[in-house]
Design an enzyme around this catalytic site. Structure first.
Site, short mmCIF file in Angstrom:
data_model
loop_
_atom_site.label_atom_id
_atom_site.label_comp_id
_atom_site.label_asym_id
_atom_site.label_seq_id
_atom_site.Cartn_x
_atom_site.Cartn_y
_atom_site.Cartn_z
N LYS A 83 55.49 -13.07 12.26
CA LYS A 83 54.76 -11.80 12.21
C LYS A 83 54.26 -11.40 13.59
O LYS A 83 54.22 -12.19 14.53
CB LYS A 83 53.59 -11.89 11.23
CG LYS A 83 54.01 -12.05 9.78
CD LYS A 83 54.92 -10.93 9.30
CE LYS A 83 54.21 -9.60 9.19
NZ LYS A 83 55.10 -8.51 8.72
N HIS A 104 57.06 -4.39 13.72
CA HIS A 104 56.57 -3.26 12.92
C HIS A 104 55.52 -2.45 13.67
O HIS A 104 54.41 -2.20 13.19
CB HIS A 104 56.00 -3.76 11.59
CG HIS A 104 57.01 -4.39 10.69
ND1 HIS A 104 58.05 -3.68 10.12
CD2 HIS A 104 57.16 -5.68 10.26
CE1 HIS A 104 58.79 -4.50 9.38
NE2 HIS A 104 58.28 -5.71 9.45
N ASP A 278 54.30 -2.32 5.52
CA ASP A 278 54.42 -2.85 6.87
C ASP A 278 55.03 -1.84 7.84
O ASP A 278 55.13 -2.10 9.04
CB ASP A 278 55.19 -4.17 6.91
CG ASP A 278 56.58 -4.09 6.34
OD1 ASP A 278 57.05 -2.98 6.06
OD2 ASP A 278 57.23 -5.15 6.19
#
Length: 379
Positions: A83, A104, A278
């Protein structure tokens, strides 16, 4: 230093422990470590990085990794994560670093600002795109998220979990739940297929007749595919027991397809699962949640909008992720980024930031900044 990072092989790869809320995945497996080490690369794994996925430090060490503390793991010139960096990790970002992870940035602009300020080369798994438009590093997580969306939605419809008390597949003489899925990409198709397999009445909506036509041969159960439009959404959404948002704009913010008035018109105690969260979410009222506190109720509707859904099944997700990222990690580390993109040109679309510039048009638009061509970023 930046030019050498882009043009020269990177001998050392760092694997920090994920610190995002409820994120239990890890960016490499012991088998992945063994493959990298066999090519003469050094892998630094932060102590405890694999614990959430059921992988112990001993397994990593036996595969050839060095088990290190957080600072040493982040000192590598190629950092592989799952992430986006969290605020407390921004201090580790550097100009002589290539960061390879899900970024993202449209949903997390502060991360984009930190990457630009530090000059870090940021490659987003989610924007690596093949010529045919497919997203090879996003696909396995999208498949898992789609299946989880149907599974989670069925669970939340149960009365003890705040739902309307509708069994997703109904039973003899009693109607099943109506599930509306927005978007027929990998997430949406997997959500629709699993919901249909549970005997729900499923309506899969997409703006592309061609995409729906291609899926038609695999349609099963009570699954109907429909070309989406604003008017159709306004008519169908009030009938949904479970609404799954699964739309994607590669690199950019997800379009808002369901506004607040539509949500107000839904049946009380129905459920929204916004997988697009996201990328900012496709439901106006969605608020990002966590696995620990996965839902919020707005206008009487449960909203599930966990930003790292595949983190709920970290063993499966880690294995699936590394199976597709490993060849790219090996290419970037073993040959250098400039050579890696000639061998795998889809990596060019993965470039989000280089040396303070935004290199992806969708990301640039989301951040309100001018884009540079990715090849220009590498020179």
């Amino acid at each position: 230093m930046t030019s050498s990072i882009l043009s020269a092989p990177i001998a050392t790869i760092g694997v920090p422990t994920e610190i995002k809320a409820d994120e239990l995945r890890v960016a490499l497996t012991p088998d992945g470590v063994k493959e990298l080490v066999s090519h003469g690369l050094e892998v630094l794994v932060q102590a405890g990085a694999g614990a959430g996925a059921g992988i112990g430090d001993t397994e990593f060490a036996n595969s050839g990794a060095r088990i290190v503390d957080r600072d040493v793991a982040w000192s590598a010139h190629l950092i592989v994560k799952v992430k986006e960096p969290q605020k407390e990790e921004f201090r580790f970002l550097r100009k002589d670093m290539v960061l390879f992870t899900y970024l993202h940035l449209a949903a997390y602009p502060k991360v984009g600002e930190a990457l630009l300020a530090s000059g870090t080369t940021g490659i987003g798994y989610e924007t690596v795109q093949m010529e045919n438009g497919s997203l090879p590093l996003l696909a396995p997580m999208s498949e898992i998220a789609g299946r989880l969306a149907a599974q989670v939605g069925a669970h939340l419809l149960e009365r003890p979990h705040g739902g309307s008390g509708v069994l997703i597949g109904g039973c003899t003489g009693v109607r099943p739940a109506r599930v509306i899925v927005l978007g027929a990409g990998t997430v949406g198709w997997n959500a629709a297929r699993l919901a249909a397999a549970m005997d729900a009445e499923v309506m899969l909506l997409d703006r592309s007749p061609e995409r729906l036509r291609n899926l038609e041969a695999d349609r099963r159960g009570r699954l109907m595919s429909v070309v989406s439009s604003r008017g159709l959404l306004e008519r169908l959404i009030p009938t949904a027991d479970l609404l799954i948002g699964a739309v994607l704009t590669p690199g950019g913010r997800a379009p808002t397809l369901v506004d607040e008035n539509m949500v107000k018109g839904m049946k009380t105690k129905s459920v929204i699962v916004d997988v697009a969260i996201d990328q900012g979410g496709c439901v106006e009222t969605s608020i990002e949640t966590t696995h620990t506190n996965p839902t919020v109720t707005i206008h009487g509707i449960q909203h599930y909008a966990v930003g790292n859904m595949p983190g709920a099944v970290p063993f499966t997700s880690t294995e699936a992720l590394v199976s597709v990222t490993l060849p790219y990690i090996l290419g970037i580390a073993g040959r250098g980024l400039e050579e890696a993109v000639t061998e795998r040109p889809e990596l060019l679309s993965g470039l989000n930031t280089v040396n303070g510039a935004v290199c992806h048009p969708g990301v640039a638009k989301a951040l309100g900044l001018p884009p540079r061509h990715p090849m220009a970023c590498l020179r």
